[in-house]
Design a protein around this motif. Structure first.
Motif, short mmCIF file in Angstrom:
data_model
loop_
_atom_site.label_atom_id
_atom_site.label_comp_id
_atom_site.label_asym_id
_atom_site.label_seq_id
_atom_site.Cartn_x
_atom_site.Cartn_y
_atom_site.Cartn_z
N GLU A 226 0.78 -1.29 0.03
CA GLU A 226 0.04 0.13 0.05
C GLU A 226 0.80 1.31 0.29
OE1 GLU A 226 -4.24 1.71 2.18
OE2 GLU A 226 -3.20 -0.19 3.18
N VAL A 227 0.40 2.18 -0.84
CA VAL A 227 1.10 3.49 -1.01
C VAL A 227 0.33 4.72 -1.06
CG1 VAL A 227 2.49 4.76 -2.92
CG2 VAL A 227 2.96 2.47 -2.14
N ASP A 228 0.51 5.85 -0.59
CA ASP A 228 0.20 7.01 -1.05
C ASP A 228 1.11 7.92 -1.36
OD1 ASP A 228 0.70 8.21 1.47
OD2 ASP A 228 -1.49 8.98 1.96
N VAL A 229 0.84 9.07 -2.34
CA VAL A 229 1.72 9.98 -2.90
C VAL A 229 0.99 11.43 -2.91
CG1 VAL A 229 3.03 10.55 -4.86
CG2 VAL A 229 3.04 8.27 -4.41
N ALA A 230 1.44 12.42 -2.38
CA ALA A 230 1.07 13.74 -1.93
C ALA A 230 1.59 14.45 -2.84
CB ALA A 230 1.14 13.86 -0.61
N VAL A 231 0.65 15.05 -4.05
CA VAL A 231 1.05 16.01 -4.82
C VAL A 231 0.44 17.29 -4.27
CG1 VAL A 231 0.35 16.58 -7.26
CG2 VAL A 231 0.43 14.29 -6.79
N THR A 232 1.55 18.23 -4.19
CA THR A 232 1.33 19.41 -3.31
C THR A 232 1.94 20.66 -4.10
OG1 THR A 232 3.16 18.82 -1.86
CG2 THR A 232 1.02 18.52 -1.11
N ASP A 233 2.14 20.70 -5.58
CA ASP A 233 2.88 21.78 -6.07
C ASP A 233 2.10 23.03 -6.06
OD1 ASP A 233 3.93 23.24 -8.45
OD2 ASP A 233 4.61 21.21 -9.22
N ALA A 234 2.80 24.13 -5.75
CA ALA A 234 2.18 25.18 -5.65
C ALA A 234 1.60 25.83 -6.86
CB ALA A 234 3.46 26.46 -5.24
N ARG A 235 1.96 24.98 -8.02
CA ARG A 235 1.31 25.60 -9.25
C ARG A 235 0.10 24.80 -9.45
NH1 ARG A 235 7.14 24.55 -11.97
NH2 ARG A 235 6.88 23.00 -10.26
#
Length: 260
Positions: A226-235
């Motif tokens: 199990e995995v999660d990936v946080a996408v937090t780009d300011a753009r």
């Protein structure tokens, strides 16, 4: 980062590594075989593998941690903590109550947490993070949960698949205080090649595009990866779910298969 429950420090216990983390079994002539010289930590990705999957470098948040079900985050337990509780597992990975409830629902062994604890025979966890200008992904949680048999792992995977599909479109509220909550929306639930995936949306405080977290879960013999990936780009235009978590689960499954 989206994580609410504290995972605690990452430290490898040598005794636990030997006693509790034998590798995921492979089938020979139809029967499961365990090789005690292998361990589920082989399924944890390296920083290089994570960077390749997510598209930018991330740093290990300390060493991996190996042990039993007690290592899974346990800060969210019931409907006083989150609503709906049945959708917690789709919204965020590797929560202890999700594995307890998933095992209890439909298990021939009953519904007590003790039975769930017996079914989970090993856990390996590793977090990665990096913050800075220009980064699209700021963190990833990765884990391998070993069950008592391939049949139990397959049954649990199917239970999770049904839960995730039922939770598509649902807003999950984690009650931080009596008057405040963090809300996640479960979207884009899919299943392909033995991997479940979903995109979890968190509202941007500034009113821009939501922040997506990619969540994926895969079956690997007698293990759940199990995995999660946080996408937090300011753009905002770069806040896209592109299958990073699925790719990372695929990599981890491959490492487990190679080790077996």
């Amino acid at each position: 980062m989206r994580r609410i429950a504290n995972r605690g420090p990452r430290a490898v216990g040598a005794a636990l590594l030997v006693a509790g983390a034998a590798g995921c079994g492979t089938a020979v002539d139809g029967g499961p075989v365990r090789r005690p010289t292998l361990d589920i930590s082989m399924g944890l990705p390296t920083a290089e593998q994570v960077a390749q999957a997510v598209g930018n470098p991330l740093d290990p948040a300390g060493p991996g941690r190996i042990g039993g079900i007690e290592l899974l985050p346990n800060g969210i337990r019931d409907s006083e903590d989150v609503t709906p509780l049945d959708c917690l597992g789709a919204a965020t990975p590797l929560m202890r109550v999700v594995y307890e409830r998933g095992y209890a629902n439909g298990s021939e062994h009953g519904s007590e947490h003790g039975s769930a604890n017996a079914a989970v025979t090993g856990v390996a966890l590793q977090d990665f993070a990096r913050y800075g200008a220009g980064l699209t992904v700021s963190g990833a949680h990765t884990g391998v949960v070993r069950l008592s048999s391939e049949a139990e792992a397959a049954r649990l995977f199917e239970a999770f698949a049904a839960q995730w599909r039922a939770c598509a479109g649902t807003r999950v509220s984690v009650h931080v205080t009596p008057t405040n909550s963090v809300d996640w929306t479960v979207t884009d639930v899919r299943e392909a090649d033995g991997i479940l995936s979903a995109t979890i949306l968190t509202e941007d405080p500034g009113g821009q595009a939501p922040l997506p977290t990619e969540h994926a879960l895969g079956l690997a013999d007698d293990c759940i990866v199990e995995v999660d990936v946080a996408v937090t780009d300011a753009r905002p235009e770069r806040r896209l779910a592109t299958g990073r978590a699925v790719e990372l689960v695929r990599t981890m499954r491959g490492d487990l298969a190679a080790g077996n």
